[in-house]
Design an enzyme around this catalytic site. Structure first.
Site, PDB file in Angstrom:
ATOM      1  N   HIS A   1     -51.147   7.589  12.940  1.00 40.23           N
ATOM      2  CA  HIS A   1     -50.421   8.521  12.068  1.00 40.23           C
ATOM      3  C   HIS A   1     -49.479   7.761  11.134  1.00 40.23           C
ATOM      4  O   HIS A   1     -49.047   6.656  11.449  1.00 40.23           O
ATOM      5  CB  HIS A   1     -49.550   9.478  12.908  1.00 40.23           C
ATOM      6  CG  HIS A   1     -50.315  10.526  13.660  1.00 40.23           C
ATOM      7  ND1 HIS A   1     -50.128  10.768  15.001  1.00 40.23           N
ATOM      8  CD2 HIS A   1     -51.259  11.417  13.250  1.00 40.23           C
ATOM      9  CE1 HIS A   1     -50.920  11.761  15.390  1.00 40.23           C
ATOM     10  NE2 HIS A   1     -51.617  12.163  14.348  1.00 40.23           N
TER      11      HIS A   1
ATOM     12  N   CYS B   1     -43.448  11.689  18.549  1.00 44.56           N
ATOM     13  CA  CYS B   1     -44.553  12.564  18.992  1.00 44.56           C
ATOM     14  C   CYS B   1     -44.134  13.561  20.063  1.00 44.56           C
ATOM     15  O   CYS B   1     -44.762  14.597  20.224  1.00 44.56           O
ATOM     16  CB  CYS B   1     -45.685  11.724  19.588  1.00 44.56           C
ATOM     17  SG  CYS B   1     -45.931  10.159  18.803  1.00 44.56           S
TER      18      CYS B   1
HETATM   19  C1  CIR Z   1     -53.606  11.375  19.980  1.00 45.96           C
HETATM   20  O1  CIR Z   1     -54.397  10.454  19.778  1.00 45.96           O
HETATM   21  O2  CIR Z   1     -53.650  12.415  19.333  1.00 45.96           O
HETATM   22  C2  CIR Z   1     -52.562  11.205  21.060  1.00 45.96           C
HETATM   23  N1  CIR Z   1     -53.098  10.414  22.110  1.00 45.96           N
HETATM   24  C3  CIR Z   1     -51.320  10.590  20.515  1.00 45.96           C
HETATM   25  C4  CIR Z   1     -50.606  11.453  19.527  1.00 45.96           C
HETATM   26  C5  CIR Z   1     -49.358  10.821  19.023  1.00 45.96           C
HETATM   27  N2  CIR Z   1     -48.657  11.701  18.161  1.00 45.96           N
HETATM   28  C6  CIR Z   1     -47.938  11.323  17.117  1.00 45.96           C
HETATM   29  O3  CIR Z   1     -47.934  10.154  16.751  1.00 45.96           O
HETATM   30  N3  CIR Z   1     -47.288  12.256  16.436  1.00 45.96           N
END
Ligand code: CIR
Length: 264
Positions: free
Chosen positions: A168, A255
């Site tokens: 992201h 996150c």
């Molecule tokens: C994913 O790959 O969607 C999750 N394992 C990690 C999400 C992390 N979220 C973020 O950076 N906002």
């Protein structure tokens, strides 16, 4: 200085499900330990609460291994909330699950509709604009859909690029105050932060970029001493939080929460 992109009255987090062991990850660096994850998550919530904010902690969603990463499900602005449409198919239902928890804070709740997709991790709200990184999870249609919603609330959306291979946009940057951004050198090299003051993560510490300024605190993942020292020397009030388990799933400080100050 605290401001609207860093000052919040509320946050929402979601406890990790036992299925978090099956969460998405770009590379296999080990299976997260659910027990440790729960403890780290509790520490994170305590840190948010210590600033005086109201923090709601939602129950785990076992059907969604990545649901602890609640940031990706919505964008919460003072004027209203926008329910995202995650680009990861396994995460689509998480966005639907967050909507009912926003209704007590917001009268105006919109949703990103197909065909666009967009995840909150690609959205950086600053004092002057909303930067959205196009990525494997966030499409141009998704960015345009967001723009058409928040335009009426007076926001300017600027499309930028999340570096290839980076999950992201905010994996590689964070807002520190109204004019300062912490960023990895690889992201700031794109020029997307022209006009802002940039602090770079230290060499070998790219993973220290995903931090959260929350009121007077800056929550940082434990284990990045050079970036931490640099931020302390610039006067930021750091709160290190253990993040080893979330990191196995490419997750960091931002996150794990939705942060907002609803207008009503
Ligand atoms: C994913 O790959 O969607 C999750 N394992 C990690 C999400 C992390 N979220 C973020 O950076 N906002």
């Amino acid at each position: 200085m605290a401001n609207r992109s860093c000052s919040f009255t509320h946050a929402i987090a979601r406890r990790p499900a036992t299925t978090v062991v099956a969460g998405l990850r770009a590379a296999d660096t080990g299976v997260p330990d659910h027990c440790s994850f729960k403890q780290h998550h509790a520490d994170y919530v305590d840190a948010l609460r210590s600033t005086g904010a109201v923090v709601e902690v939602l129950p785990p969603l076992e059907a969604f291994p990545d649901s602890v990463f609640v940031e990706d499900t919505a964008l919460c602005l003072p004027e209203g909330a926008v329910v995202m449409r995650p680009g990861a198919p396994s995460r689509l239902g998480e966005a639907q699950a967050i909507a009912p928890h926003l209704t007590k804070h917001y009268e105006d709740i919109r949703s990103i509709e197909a065909p666009g997709f967009i995840e909150g991790g690609d959205i950086l709200v600053t004092e002057r604009e909303i930067l959205v990184g196009r990525s494997a999870r966030t499409s141009r249609d998704g960015i345009d859909a967001l723009r058409s919603i928040v335009d009426a609330w007076g926001y300017t959306v600027r499309e930028v690029s999340t570096p290839r291979g980076v999950l992201h946009f905010k994996t590689d940057c964070a807002i520190l105050d109204e004019e300062t951004i912490l960023a990895t050198p690889r992201l700031s090299a794109s020029g997307c932060f022209k006009g802002y003051r940039i602090i770079h993560t230290a060499e070998g510490e790219d993973a220290s970029a995903n931090i959260v300024r929350f009121n007077d605190l800056v929550l940082v993942p434990d284990g990045f001493p050079k970036t931490a020292e640099h931020l302390v020397s610039r006067g930021y009030n750091l709160r290190p939080v253990r993040n080893t388990e979330a990191a196995k799933l490419d997750g960091g400080m931002s996150c794990l929460s939705l942060r907002f100050s609803p207008r009503r």
